[in-house]
Design an enzyme around this catalytic site. Structure first.
Site, short mmCIF file in Angstrom:
data_model
loop_
_atom_site.label_atom_id
_atom_site.label_comp_id
_atom_site.label_asym_id
_atom_site.label_seq_id
_atom_site.Cartn_x
_atom_site.Cartn_y
_atom_site.Cartn_z
N LYS A 1 0.88 -1.05 -0.08
CA LYS A 1 0.12 0.11 0.00
C LYS A 1 0.85 1.21 0.13
CE LYS A 1 -1.67 1.54 4.09
NZ LYS A 1 -1.54 2.77 4.19
N ASN A 2 2.03 1.14 0.92
CA ASN A 2 2.63 2.60 1.06
C ASN A 2 3.73 2.43 -0.11
OD1 ASN A 2 1.06 3.00 3.21
ND2 ASN A 2 2.52 2.39 4.77
N CYS B 1 -5.81 8.27 9.31
CA CYS B 1 -6.13 7.75 10.47
C CYS B 1 -5.58 8.58 11.81
CB CYS B 1 -5.52 6.22 10.86
SG CYS B 1 -4.15 5.69 9.88
N ARG C 1 -2.72 14.96 11.64
CA ARG C 1 -1.05 14.69 11.32
C ARG C 1 -0.36 15.86 10.65
NH1 ARG C 1 -1.81 9.20 10.09
NH2 ARG C 1 0.39 8.80 9.27
N ASP D 1 4.21 0.16 12.03
CA ASP D 1 2.96 -0.50 11.62
C ASP D 1 2.80 -1.93 12.00
OD1 ASP D 1 3.03 1.38 8.20
OD2 ASP D 1 2.63 1.99 10.44
N ARG E 1 -9.25 -0.88 4.32
CA ARG E 1 -8.47 0.30 3.58
C ARG E 1 -7.06 -0.12 3.40
NH1 ARG E 1 -6.80 4.93 7.50
NH2 ARG E 1 -5.87 5.54 5.43
C1 EPZ Z 1 4.27 6.64 6.61
O1 EPZ Z 1 3.48 7.73 7.54
C2 EPZ Z 1 3.38 5.62 6.42
N1 EPZ Z 1 2.22 5.86 5.65
C3 EPZ Z 1 2.69 5.21 7.72
O2 EPZ Z 1 2.06 3.99 7.52
C4 EPZ Z 1 3.90 4.76 8.67
O3 EPZ Z 1 3.50 4.35 10.03
C5 EPZ Z 1 4.89 5.85 8.65
O4 EPZ Z 1 5.35 6.22 7.48
C6 EPZ Z 1 6.07 5.63 9.74
O5 EPZ Z 1 6.78 4.48 8.97
C7 EPZ Z 1 2.36 6.17 4.08
O6 EPZ Z 1 3.49 5.90 3.89
C8 EPZ Z 1 1.32 6.44 3.50
P1 EPZ Z 1 5.94 10.33 8.89
P2 EPZ Z 1 3.91 9.07 7.41
O7 EPZ Z 1 5.89 11.24 8.09
O8 EPZ Z 1 5.15 9.38 6.02
C9 EPZ Z 1 6.00 13.39 12.10
C10 EPZ Z 1 0.11 2.77 7.79
O9 EPZ Z 1 -0.52 2.27 8.75
N2 EPZ Z 1 5.81 14.55 11.00
O10 EPZ Z 1 7.21 9.12 8.80
O11 EPZ Z 1 2.82 9.97 7.19
C11 EPZ Z 1 4.74 12.67 12.42
O12 EPZ Z 1 3.82 13.29 13.11
C12 EPZ Z 1 0.64 4.20 7.69
O13 EPZ Z 1 0.17 2.39 6.73
C13 EPZ Z 1 6.15 15.85 11.30
O14 EPZ Z 1 6.31 16.30 12.17
O15 EPZ Z 1 4.77 9.20 8.72
C14 EPZ Z 1 5.22 11.41 12.86
O16 EPZ Z 1 5.54 11.48 14.34
C15 EPZ Z 1 0.41 4.73 9.35
N3 EPZ Z 1 5.75 16.69 10.18
C16 EPZ Z 1 6.49 11.29 12.11
O17 EPZ Z 1 6.98 12.45 11.59
C17 EPZ Z 1 5.68 16.37 8.97
O18 EPZ Z 1 5.67 17.35 8.11
C18 EPZ Z 1 7.07 10.20 11.46
O19 EPZ Z 1 5.69 10.48 10.41
C19 EPZ Z 1 5.67 15.09 8.59
C20 EPZ Z 1 5.65 14.05 9.49
#
Ligand code: EPZ
Length: 419
Positions: free
Chosen positions: A22-23, A116, A123, A306, A399
């Site tokens: 998915k990702n 989510c 987020r 995850d 989803r």
């Molecule tokens: C990706 O989310 C994945 N989603 C998530 O999978 C996964 O849990 C996550 O990476 C961590 O591995 C997709 O790829 C679509 P992050 P992402 O940006 O990129 C903070 C699932 O279940 N952050 O790595 O959105 C954020 O709050 C999903 O498939 C900021 O502060 O996660 C978090 O604490 C859930 N500012 C940390 O970074 C920003 O602008 C890591 O988030 C962006 C993120």
């Protein structure tokens, strides 16, 4: 709301095929906007978020032809640069469209993305906005809408103060069409990022360092269309492996990359979960007594957040005390109160840490799935629990996992979907 009804403790055996990640798919679909030519994507998982992502392509003027697990996308004529809020609000990965539209047309408008609620409330996207402005975009915010404009994006140097998977992917793909060199530091290193970079490079981009903390992108004028095959979903692979370990099932998991879940397999060795592996298969073997083992979630190649929820369920069946430390998200341990209601012995130390004391028998409950990964963890808890468990709000599960009920029925799980 649809729900799952699961009768626990049925004997399980058989094999399960892993779908496309998915990702990974949620990034290549927006990335197709970088090219005027047709992009064909294979091994696409048939799940809600993919459908929504393809809807956005159509909404901005792209043409999508989809057959089963394959689709072709042609975005020669982009008709609008505004991402529809009713689509953007449904999933966080809608943010991935911002960079490519900006790079192709010089402007883009979008609302704050949905998804989510595992982060602290909505987020954040500060890293995206900082990155786009470092690439030369002007940002204007009006009534909860972001408007970005940039005549021509310029190469830059950007340091991620928080490691972000989608942040890394968004800036990496967007910088392919910027003028000059872009250096991204403190990048995420997930396999999906490497797959995206490899694809873009075969289509004319000049990306180096994907999979390491520093990615360098030499801007080019043109990205060709081409063929992308989505890599196997490492989170599905790990989830099904944990399901087998928790239910002491002999399960053959096919069409996967075991090396993408190396950390989990190393922990399996330490805690006594037996398995055999090949290049694209993993055979789980019944392992009656497993030991408790602490985990701390971390960006790749660390323990994936995850897989934290399914692993926490496994620890309720392990001998001894284990500390689960969720470092990435603020709300991803809240589901453990439902495991406690099912009979697990779990103490929440703080929003980021729980102590699990196992093994404890689990019994059935009525549950609600708060998010994708907690939802699948409840399915695992339900199929090892005594009695019949109901899980509603399964939209949050479906989803991310295609045809889940059918695939679990095929290995002997007594699961029914009630609309
Ligand atoms: C990706 O989310 C994945 N989603 C998530 O999978 C996964 O849990 C996550 O990476 C961590 O591995 C997709 O790829 C679509 P992050 P992402 O940006 O990129 C903070 C699932 O279940 N952050 O790595 O959105 C954020 O709050 C999903 O498939 C900021 O502060 O996660 C978090 O604490 C859930 N500012 C940390 O970074 C920003 O602008 C890591 O988030 C962006 C993120």
């Amino acid at each position: 709301m649809s729900k799952f009804v699961i009768q626990g403790q049925t004997p399980l055996k058989g094999q399960i095929k892993v779908n496309g990640a998915k990702n990974s798919a949620l990034k290549i679909i927006p990335a197709s906007l970088l090219s005027e030519e047709t992009v064909t994507i294979n091994n696409l998982p048939a799940i809600e978020d993919i459908k929504l992502s393809l809807e956005i392509i159509k909404a901005v003027g792209g043409v999508v032809n989809r057959q089963d697990h394959q689709c072709s996308i042609s975005t020669k004529n982009i008709q609008t640069t505004s991402i529809p809020p009713e689509l953007a609000n449904k999933f966080r990965a809608s943010i991935m469209f911002v960079g490519p539209i900006l790079a192709r047309t010089g402007e883009v408008s979008f609302p704050h993305p949905g998804g989510c609620v595992i982060g602290a409330g909505v987020r954040p996207i500060d890293l995206f906005l900082e990155g786009f402005s470092a690439l030369g975009a002007t940002i204007h915010i009006a009534n909860n809408y972001y408007h970005l404009t940039a005549k021509k994006l310029k190469g830059t140097e950007y340091f991620f103060t928080t490691v972000s998977v989608t942040g890394t992917e968004a800036l990496m793909m967007t910088a392919t069409l910027a003028e000059g060199r872009t250096t991204l530091k403190n990048c995420a290193m997930e396999p999906e990022i490497v797959a995206l970079a490899n694809y873009l490079n075969t289509q004319g981009a000049k990306i180096s360092g994907a999979g390491t903390p520093t990615i360098t992108i030499e801007g080019v004028d043109y990205i060709k269309g081409g063929n992308f095959t989505v890599i196997p979903d490492r989170i599905e692979t790990g989830t099904f492996a944990i399901l087998a370990a928790a239910s002491q099932t002999e399960l053959l998991i096919t069409n996967c990359h075991p090396d993408h879940i190396a950390i989990l397999l190393n922990i399996f060795h330490k805690i006594g979960v037996r398995f055999e592996q090949g290049e694209n298969w993993l055979k789980m073997l019944p392992s009656p007594k497993i030991k408790a083992y602490n985990i701390k979630t971390h960006e790749y190649p660390g323990f994936p957040t995850d897989l934290q929820s399914p692993y926490t369920v496994l620890m309720t069946q392990a001998q001894g005390l284990s500390i689960i430390h969720e470092t990435i998200y603020d709300r991803r341990l809240l589901f453990t109160d439902m495991l406690t209601q099912m009979g697990a012995n779990i103490i929440m130390c703080d929003p980021h840490r729980v102590v699990v004391n196992g093994p404890t028998p689990l019994h059935s409950r009525k549950l609600t799935s708060p998010d994708l990964r907690a939802g699948i963890a409840m399915v695992i808890a339900a199929l090892i629990a005594e009695g019949t468990t109901e899980i509603d709000n399964i939209y949050q599960i479906e989803r991310g996992y295609e045809a889940l009920a059918e695939r679990l029925q095929a290995i002997g799980v007594n699961i029914h979907r009630i609309d």
